[in-house]
Write an enzyme that holds these catalytic residues in place. Structure first.
Site, PDB file in Angstrom:
ATOM      1  N   LYS A  74      -4.334  16.714   4.221  1.00  0.00           N
ATOM      2  CA  LYS A  74      -4.725  17.531   5.374  1.00  0.00           C
ATOM      3  C   LYS A  74      -6.156  18.017   5.133  1.00  0.00           C
ATOM      4  O   LYS A  74      -7.027  17.946   6.007  1.00  0.00           O
ATOM      5  CB  LYS A  74      -3.785  18.727   5.536  1.00  0.00           C
ATOM      6  CG  LYS A  74      -2.271  18.390   5.551  1.00  0.00           C
ATOM      7  CD  LYS A  74      -1.415  19.654   5.723  1.00  0.00           C
ATOM      8  CE  LYS A  74      -0.017  19.618   5.126  1.00  0.00           C
ATOM      9  NZ  LYS A  74       0.936  18.673   5.566  1.00  0.00           N
ATOM     10  N   TRP A 101       9.856  13.697   6.604  1.00  0.00           N
ATOM     11  CA  TRP A 101       9.284  15.047   6.736  1.00  0.00           C
ATOM     12  C   TRP A 101       7.850  14.977   7.282  1.00  0.00           C
ATOM     13  O   TRP A 101       7.423  15.818   8.062  1.00  0.00           O
ATOM     14  CB  TRP A 101       9.304  15.681   5.337  1.00  0.00           C
ATOM     15  CG  TRP A 101       8.803  17.081   5.219  1.00  0.00           C
ATOM     16  CD1 TRP A 101       7.630  17.473   4.657  1.00  0.00           C
ATOM     17  CD2 TRP A 101       9.476  18.288   5.629  1.00  0.00           C
ATOM     18  NE1 TRP A 101       7.509  18.839   4.686  1.00  0.00           N
ATOM     19  CE2 TRP A 101       8.630  19.370   5.280  1.00  0.00           C
ATOM     20  CE3 TRP A 101      10.701  18.564   6.260  1.00  0.00           C
ATOM     21  CZ2 TRP A 101       8.970  20.698   5.527  1.00  0.00           C
ATOM     22  CZ3 TRP A 101      11.030  19.890   6.507  1.00  0.00           C
ATOM     23  CH2 TRP A 101      10.185  20.926   6.146  1.00  0.00           C
ATOM     24  N   SER A 145      -0.791  14.391   0.730  1.00  0.00           N
ATOM     25  CA  SER A 145       0.007  15.465   1.313  1.00  0.00           C
ATOM     26  C   SER A 145      -0.851  16.657   1.734  1.00  0.00           C
ATOM     27  O   SER A 145      -1.762  16.473   2.531  1.00  0.00           O
ATOM     28  CB  SER A 145       1.077  15.865   0.301  1.00  0.00           C
ATOM     29  OG  SER A 145       2.189  16.354   0.971  1.00  0.00           O
ATOM     30  N   HIS A 174       7.985  10.318  -0.653  1.00  0.00           N
ATOM     31  CA  HIS A 174       6.735  11.074  -0.677  1.00  0.00           C
ATOM     32  C   HIS A 174       6.147  11.059  -2.094  1.00  0.00           C
ATOM     33  O   HIS A 174       6.719  11.651  -3.011  1.00  0.00           O
ATOM     34  CB  HIS A 174       7.080  12.501  -0.254  1.00  0.00           C
ATOM     35  CG  HIS A 174       5.904  13.382   0.003  1.00  0.00           C
ATOM     36  ND1 HIS A 174       5.012  13.148   1.018  1.00  0.00           N
ATOM     37  CD2 HIS A 174       5.479  14.515  -0.619  1.00  0.00           C
ATOM     38  CE1 HIS A 174       4.101  14.109   1.023  1.00  0.00           C
ATOM     39  NE2 HIS A 174       4.358  14.950   0.029  1.00  0.00           N
TER      40      HIS A 174
HETATM   41  C1  GCU Z   1       5.508  20.484   1.726  1.00  0.00           C
HETATM   42  C2  GCU Z   1       4.852  20.787   3.058  1.00  0.00           C
HETATM   43  C3  GCU Z   1       4.043  19.618   3.550  1.00  0.00           C
HETATM   44  C4  GCU Z   1       3.082  19.165   2.482  1.00  0.00           C
HETATM   45  C5  GCU Z   1       3.827  18.875   1.213  1.00  0.00           C
HETATM   46  C6  GCU Z   1       2.972  18.480   0.015  1.00  0.00           C
HETATM   47  O1  GCU Z   1       6.499  19.523   1.898  1.00  0.00           O
HETATM   48  O2  GCU Z   1       5.867  21.147   3.966  1.00  0.00           O
HETATM   49  O3  GCU Z   1       3.329  19.976   4.721  1.00  0.00           O
HETATM   50  O4  GCU Z   1       2.349  18.046   2.917  1.00  0.00           O
HETATM   51  O5  GCU Z   1       4.545  20.021   0.817  1.00  0.00           O
HETATM   52  O6  GCU Z   1       1.837  18.936  -0.101  1.00  0.00           O
HETATM   53  O7  GCU Z   1       3.493  17.755  -0.843  1.00  0.00           O
END
Ligand code: GCU
Length: 399
Positions: free
Chosen positions: A243, A330, A239, A380
């Site tokens: 990035k 998402w 997540s 997720h």
């Molecule tokens: C939130 C955020 C995402 C990210 C996620 C995470 O949902 O909006 O961009 O990837 O958290 O880190 O679990």
């Protein structure tokens, strides 16, 4: 007269495939001056630096090159961890520029049944090192005051990783930049020239840039450990950490493999699809993640001069794996797949195969070439299935 214009900002996710705009991806193999990139040499000397510069100045911010020193303090070594199967080591890595000192606590497990240097997975944890195992000897990471010991063991199949002959190391990402807005002063930023009294420039790095920097500092350590093979480090991120992992892997070519687990918007997912979380949504909720200028693309993705397939292409020719979960809309699974697919163009330039088809593969069916991809059932998360796929991928490219 004075005109006050109130343009309603759309800051909602889009879950309607029919509302995905018609978009055109910026070409990977055409330079800013319109030159066709036909060789590895042209890619490496012309196009790759151009793309790196766009991500640096318009998305993640510039990583400063200011000097600092690093020291390693071994806090504990247990040669008989996991019933003798592993050696568990904890160390405090401290960074200093003479005035500012910051530290990161690293937890490492190395397989005892492998002689010589071992390949290793590095991934941040979200809530402290003490969450990845129930072992009472694991120290709390900075900022983690409450005891969350063992809370995340499900996401860390340490025994499985060890039994396959890999080491695994982790540190808490809050050690590098505490994940809230306005935590710049406490983060590693002042160590590298950031003055908390000044406002941020449009291309200033923030949390994701800092987390990526921390991943490279973990790599610096691996290069010094005689039991770790620094040429075989797989960088994994879930997540928001995914990035950061893609950005770290793009900048730091020492990482042998980069794995994005459901990194979504700002990670593997194409921004121009604006499906699920959008640039407007993410820059509104997390103003401290990207450089300030990235928010110019909120509700304006078509003007982005780059997209996320190019971030993945910066990792070429090193193996890269992108994973999605079908209920994690998402993060836009299709956008994640398409990025991995389109990055293949640069892998082919190096003589490797990219992902074989533009179709999303069936659920729980990894597609693996020099680029790997799967979409699994579920939400997720990080599951054993995800880890099994990463271990297989590492077996293919690092053994
Ligand atoms: C939130 C955020 C995402 C990210 C996620 C995470 O949902 O909006 O961009 O990837 O958290 O880190 O679990």
């Amino acid at each position: 007269g004075i005109f006050i214009s109130m343009v309603a900002q759309r800051i909602e996710p889009n879950y309607d495939e029919s509302k995905v705009p018609v978009y055109e991806l910026p070409p990977l193999l055409v330079s800013a001056k319109g030159k066709q990139i036909k060789s590895i040499k042209q890619w490496e000397s012309i196009r790759r630096p151009e793309i790196l510069e766009m991500f640096s100045s318009q998305m993640f911010g510039k990583t400063p090159g200011s000097p600092f020193t690093t020291s390693y303090e071994v806090v504990s070594v247990d040669a008989n961890a996991l019933d003798g199967k592993a050696t568990c080591k904890q160390l405090r890595i401290s960074f200093s520029n003479g005035n500012t000192v910051r530290s990161m606590l690293m937890l490492i497990y190395l397989p005892n049944h492998i002689k010589g240097k071992v390949p290793l997975f590095f991934a941040y944890n979200f809530d402290g090192n003490q969450t990845v195992s129930t072992d009472s000897g694991i120290l709390f990471s900075n900022h983690t005051s409450e005891n969350k010991r063992g809370l995340k063991v499900r996401r860390w199949p340490i025994e499985m990783i060890i039994s396959k002959g890999y080491g695994v190391a982790t540190a808490c990402y809050h050690d590098i930049f505490y994940d809230e807005k306005d935590k710049h002063a406490e983060s590693i930023l002042p160590l590298l020239g950031y003055d908390p009294g000044q406002s941020l420039e449009g291309d200033s790095w923030q949390a994701i840039g800092a987390w990526a920097w921390g991943m490279s500092r973990a790599m610096d350590y691996f290069e010094t450990d005689s039991r770790i093979d620094a040429k075989r480090i797989a960088l994994m991120g879930h997540s928001r950490h995914g990035k950061a992992a893609l950005w770290a892997g793009a900048q730091d070519q020492r990482f042998a493999i980069v794995i994005s687990n459901e990194s979504g918007c700002g990670g593997a997912a194409l921004s121009k699809r604006a499906y699920g979380e959008t640039v407007a949504v993410i820059t509104n909720s997390f103003p401290h993640w990207f450089c300030p200028d990235f928010s110019r693309f909120a509700n304006n993705e078509q003007s982005l001069p780059f997209d996320q397939h190019e971030l993945i292409a910066l990792i070429a020719p090193r193996p890269v794996y992108v994973a999605s979960a079908v209920d994690d809309r998402w993060a836009d699974p299709k956008g994640e797949y398409l990025s991995a697919f389109h990055a293949g163009e640069v892998y082919r330039l190096y003589g490797y195969e990219g992902l074989p088809s533009e179709e999303m593969p069936a659920l729980n069916t990894p597609v693996i070439s020099r680029v790997g991809y799967h979409i699994r059932t579920g939400v997720h998360d990080v599951t054993d299935f995800d880890w099994q796929c990463y271990l297989n991928f590492a077996d293919k490219w690092m053994k």
